[in-house]
Design an enzyme around this catalytic site. Structure first.
Site, PDB file in Angstrom:
ATOM      1  N   GLU A 103       0.784  -1.430   0.025  1.00 29.11           N
ATOM      2  CA  GLU A 103      -0.006  -0.034   0.139  1.00 29.11           C
ATOM      3  C   GLU A 103       0.800   1.396   0.082  1.00 29.11           C
ATOM      4  O   GLU A 103       1.920   1.485   0.475  1.00 29.11           O
ATOM      5  CB  GLU A 103      -0.896   0.039   1.226  1.00 29.11           C
ATOM      6  CG  GLU A 103      -1.782  -1.245   1.339  1.00 29.11           C
ATOM      7  CD  GLU A 103      -3.089  -1.015   2.239  1.00 29.11           C
ATOM      8  OE1 GLU A 103      -3.263  -0.103   2.845  1.00 29.11           O
ATOM      9  OE2 GLU A 103      -3.675  -2.289   2.390  1.00 29.11           O
ATOM     10  N   CYS A 116       3.469   8.348   1.629  1.00 28.21           N
ATOM     11  CA  CYS A 116       3.998   7.506   2.567  1.00 28.21           C
ATOM     12  C   CYS A 116       4.263   6.088   1.637  1.00 28.21           C
ATOM     13  O   CYS A 116       3.250   5.630   1.008  1.00 28.21           O
ATOM     14  CB  CYS A 116       2.913   7.290   3.442  1.00 28.21           C
ATOM     15  SG  CYS A 116       3.391   6.083   4.777  1.00 28.21           S
ATOM     16  N   GLY A 176       6.458  -1.952   6.504  1.00 31.93           N
ATOM     17  CA  GLY A 176       7.873  -2.729   6.273  1.00 31.93           C
ATOM     18  C   GLY A 176       8.667  -1.816   6.969  1.00 31.93           C
ATOM     19  O   GLY A 176       8.629  -0.599   7.440  1.00 31.93           O
ATOM     20  N   GLU A 177      10.183  -2.545   7.169  1.00 35.25           N
ATOM     21  CA  GLU A 177      11.187  -1.510   8.091  1.00 35.25           C
ATOM     22  C   GLU A 177      12.207  -1.328   6.897  1.00 35.25           C
ATOM     23  O   GLU A 177      12.838  -2.104   6.662  1.00 35.25           O
ATOM     24  CB  GLU A 177      11.724  -2.226   9.256  1.00 35.25           C
ATOM     25  CG  GLU A 177      13.070  -2.113   9.734  1.00 35.25           C
ATOM     26  CD  GLU A 177      12.976  -0.660  10.214  1.00 35.25           C
ATOM     27  OE1 GLU A 177      12.452  -0.599  11.058  1.00 35.25           O
ATOM     28  OE2 GLU A 177      13.994  -0.006  10.061  1.00 35.25           O
ATOM     29  N   SER A 208      12.107   5.962   8.183  1.00 40.64           N
ATOM     30  CA  SER A 208      11.858   5.879   9.109  1.00 40.64           C
ATOM     31  C   SER A 208      11.935   4.502   9.971  1.00 40.64           C
ATOM     32  O   SER A 208      12.184   3.480   8.986  1.00 40.64           O
ATOM     33  CB  SER A 208      10.218   5.902   9.537  1.00 40.64           C
ATOM     34  OG  SER A 208       9.606   5.682  10.825  1.00 40.64           O
ATOM     35  N   SER A 230      11.273   5.659  15.403  1.00 42.41           N
ATOM     36  CA  SER A 230       9.980   5.051  16.293  1.00 42.41           C
ATOM     37  C   SER A 230      10.127   4.715  17.647  1.00 42.41           C
ATOM     38  O   SER A 230      10.740   3.499  17.813  1.00 42.41           O
ATOM     39  CB  SER A 230       9.231   3.989  15.349  1.00 42.41           C
ATOM     40  OG  SER A 230       8.713   4.279  13.904  1.00 42.41           O
ATOM     41  N   LEU A 231       9.898   5.521  18.577  1.00 39.44           N
ATOM     42  CA  LEU A 231      10.336   5.496  19.896  1.00 39.44           C
ATOM     43  C   LEU A 231       9.345   4.672  20.650  1.00 39.44           C
ATOM     44  O   LEU A 231       9.531   3.642  21.347  1.00 39.44           O
ATOM     45  CB  LEU A 231      10.736   6.945  20.281  1.00 39.44           C
ATOM     46  CG  LEU A 231      11.672   6.684  21.576  1.00 39.44           C
ATOM     47  CD1 LEU A 231      12.955   6.108  21.327  1.00 39.44           C
ATOM     48  CD2 LEU A 231      11.972   8.168  22.066  1.00 39.44           C
ATOM     49  N   HIS A 232       8.209   5.308  20.890  1.00 39.68           N
ATOM     50  CA  HIS A 232       7.042   4.727  21.564  1.00 39.68           C
ATOM     51  C   HIS A 232       6.943   4.378  23.261  1.00 39.68           C
ATOM     52  O   HIS A 232       6.321   4.155  23.736  1.00 39.68           O
ATOM     53  CB  HIS A 232       6.561   3.658  20.759  1.00 39.68           C
ATOM     54  CG  HIS A 232       6.385   3.799  19.410  1.00 39.68           C
ATOM     55  ND1 HIS A 232       5.760   4.883  18.720  1.00 39.68           N
ATOM     56  CD2 HIS A 232       6.808   3.201  18.284  1.00 39.68           C
ATOM     57  CE1 HIS A 232       5.678   4.577  17.705  1.00 39.68           C
ATOM     58  NE2 HIS A 232       6.403   3.597  16.990  1.00 39.68           N
ATOM     59  N   ASN A 308      -3.949   4.526  15.709  1.00 39.03           N
ATOM     60  CA  ASN A 308      -5.287   4.153  15.177  1.00 39.03           C
ATOM     61  C   ASN A 308      -5.443   2.567  15.380  1.00 39.03           C
ATOM     62  O   ASN A 308      -4.830   1.819  15.075  1.00 39.03           O
ATOM     63  CB  ASN A 308      -4.803   4.184  13.574  1.00 39.03           C
ATOM     64  CG  ASN A 308      -4.576   5.458  13.269  1.00 39.03           C
ATOM     65  OD1 ASN A 308      -5.163   6.595  13.569  1.00 39.03           O
ATOM     66  ND2 ASN A 308      -3.300   6.054  12.764  1.00 39.03           N
TER      67      ASN A 308
HETATM   68  N1  SAH Z   1       9.112  -0.011  10.382  1.00 38.53           N
HETATM   69  C1  SAH Z   1       9.523   1.522  10.453  1.00 38.53           C
HETATM   70  C2  SAH Z   1       8.517   2.137   9.305  1.00 38.53           C
HETATM   71  C3  SAH Z   1       7.075   2.066   9.595  1.00 38.53           C
HETATM   72  S1  SAH Z   1       6.570   3.600   9.925  1.00 38.53           S
HETATM   73  C4  SAH Z   1       9.116   2.147  11.798  1.00 38.53           C
HETATM   74  O1  SAH Z   1       9.051   1.372  12.639  1.00 38.53           O
HETATM   75  O2  SAH Z   1       9.419   3.428  11.758  1.00 38.53           O
HETATM   76  C5  SAH Z   1       5.061   3.617  10.590  1.00 38.53           C
HETATM   77  C6  SAH Z   1       4.615   4.453  11.734  1.00 38.53           C
HETATM   78  O3  SAH Z   1       3.677   4.134  12.104  1.00 38.53           O
HETATM   79  C7  SAH Z   1       5.602   3.764  12.993  1.00 38.53           C
HETATM   80  O4  SAH Z   1       6.004   5.090  13.675  1.00 38.53           O
HETATM   81  C8  SAH Z   1       4.817   3.235  13.502  1.00 38.53           C
HETATM   82  O5  SAH Z   1       5.074   3.082  14.927  1.00 38.53           O
HETATM   83  C9  SAH Z   1       3.490   3.921  13.578  1.00 38.53           C
HETATM   84  N2  SAH Z   1       2.242   3.104  13.720  1.00 38.53           N
HETATM   85  C10 SAH Z   1       2.225   1.774  13.635  1.00 38.53           C
HETATM   86  N3  SAH Z   1       0.855   1.370  13.749  1.00 38.53           N
HETATM   87  C11 SAH Z   1       0.111   2.223  14.430  1.00 38.53           C
HETATM   88  C12 SAH Z   1      -1.071   2.692  14.860  1.00 38.53           C
HETATM   89  N4  SAH Z   1      -1.962   1.507  14.831  1.00 38.53           N
HETATM   90  N5  SAH Z   1      -1.495   3.785  15.117  1.00 38.53           N
HETATM   91  C13 SAH Z   1      -0.521   4.789  15.101  1.00 38.53           C
HETATM   92  N6  SAH Z   1       0.513   4.763  14.640  1.00 38.53           N
HETATM   93  C14 SAH Z   1       1.199   3.675  14.204  1.00 38.53           C
END
Ligand code: SAH
Length: 377
Positions: A103, A116, A176-177, A208, A230-232, A308
């Site tokens: 996608e 994206c 993907g990563e 990312s 992507s820290l989280h 989301n």
């Molecule tokens: N693998 C890479 C690229 C994917 S980026 C990475 O992790 O950075 C996708 C972004 O969307 C990342 O920051 C991911 O953490 C975030 N993401 C994934 N699932 C999500 C969700 N359900 N709601 C909001 N953000 C989400």
């Protein structure tokens, strides 16, 4: 052994020129005995003029056109689905030659248009809050498959003939990563930034990552572009749970890698940190304070992403008031903070909602064994 070599030699499939960056295109033309300036000519035809038929490439000699017909192709995936959200977000599902689907999403904003882009079929990282991860992993995208997303989106948006529907930025934040598909992502980013192709400046291309440290180091040596991490989570215990890759590359080392990356880049660059807001999990004031400590000294753009939802995720987004409180604490500490608006959720185009159609070939428990990623570091 010899049988393998023979097979390689006899299966000379036509080369898809779509995925070649300029150095590779130059190598190709010198291999077939042509001048290397052909590389910039053909790059322009393909990416700026959208031409895929060699016969229309009027500044190439007839003989070269005939040779290209024989040895090369310019081929894209098919558009399997094309959806427009009520907020203007447009999503394409692309069907690859092997039947897998990926996608790509266009997100228009008042001052820019962001595409994206996906980098893999599925994802091996299995982040607990991401639906792409739930699909499993199949394979890396080729550089042609990565750049085709930009080529196609560019063409289809042009056909809309509407103002404000232009791609100004690309983020590798789709499925993907990207840093586990290193070489192909680097080639595709080079095409995105090439003046003979899309000419995007270094501030307009963002890769990312969930934090693949060796690849962060290496991409910093090769490219001047934006990095998003992507820290989280602000401590290893929680991050191990949300982003299992953290068990391999923990926070302290990740922060050190971010500092090394910034040191290699041109001045005034900063790192975008993505932080998905999960109700009651990582959204408390103490998390915001830990975040400030963790990122001290790193030029930061903080992106807070409302979670989301997707069926069976087990998470809820933090309420808007909580996100606001969190973002206030960061801003009071002078951290540039943006709350990302959810876009395209009516067509399942929002962050973490991209699932395509992935035939999972991975065995989950083996996902972190190094060679599986095929990384050449
Ligand atoms: N693998 C890479 C690229 C994917 S980026 C990475 O992790 O950075 C996708 C972004 O969307 C990342 O920051 C991911 O953490 C975030 N993401 C994934 N699932 C999500 C969700 N359900 N709601 C909001 N953000 C989400």
């Amino acid at each position: 052994m010899s049988a393998t070599i023979q097979t390689d030699k006899t299966t000379t499939q036509p080369l898809n020129l779509l995925g070649l960056d300029r150095p590779a295109m130059q190598d190709y033309f010198s291999e077939i005995g042509e001048k290397t300036f052909r590389a910039s000519q053909i790059t322009k035809w393909i990416h700026q003029l959208g031409v895929t038929d060699f016969d229309q490439m009027s500044n190439l000699s007839k003989a070269l056109r005939a040779e290209l017909h024989e040895k090369a192709v310019i081929r894209m995936p098919e558009v399997a689905l094309d959806e427009l959200s009520r907020d203007g977000t447009r999503k394409w599902v692309l069907q690859l030659e092997d039947g897998n689907r990926i996608e790509t999403v266009f997100i228009p904003e008042s001052d820019r248009g962001t595409l994206c882009v996906s980098s893999q079929v599925g994802c091996a990282l299995d982040c607990s809050f991401c639906s792409t991860g739930r699909q499993g992993f199949n394979r890396n995208l080729s550089s042609a498959e990565i750049i085709s997303q930009l080529w196609l989106a560019n063409k289809l948006l042009n056909e809309e003939k509407k103002p404000g529907r232009k791609i100004t930025n690309v983020v590798l934040m789709g499925m993907g990563e990207p840093l586990l598909n290193f070489d192909n992502v680097v080639s595709a980013v080079r095409v995105m930034m090439d003046d003979f192709a899309y000419g995007l400046s270094k501030r307009r291309v963002t890769v990312s990552t969930a934090g693949v440290i060796p690849a962060m180091d290496r991409i910093g040596d090769l490219l001047d572009m934006r990095l998003a991490v992507s820290l989280h989570a602000t401590n290893d215990e929680l991050r191990n749970e949300l982003v299992p890759l953290n068990k391999k590359y923990p926070l302290k080392e990740l922060m050190a890698a971010c500092r090394r990356f910034i040191d290699k880049q041109s001045s005034r660059s900063r790192i975008t940190f993505e932080y998905v807001m999960l109700d009651g999990i990582n959204d408390q004031p103490e998390h915001a304070r830990e975040l400030i400590k963790l990122l001290k000294g790193i030029p930061t753009l903080m992106n807070l992403i409302p979670f989301n939802p997707f069926p069976g995720s087990g998470y809820r987004s933090s309420p808007a008031s909580q996100i606001e409180r969190f973002s206030d604490i960061l801003m009071r500490a002078d951290m540039t903070t943006v709350v990302r608006r959810t876009r395209g959720d009516d067509i399942d185009a929002a962050c973490g909602q991209l699932i395509g159609k992935v035939d999972d070939r991975s065995r989950r428990e083996k996902r972190f064994v190094e060679p599986r990623f095929g990384m050449r570091l």
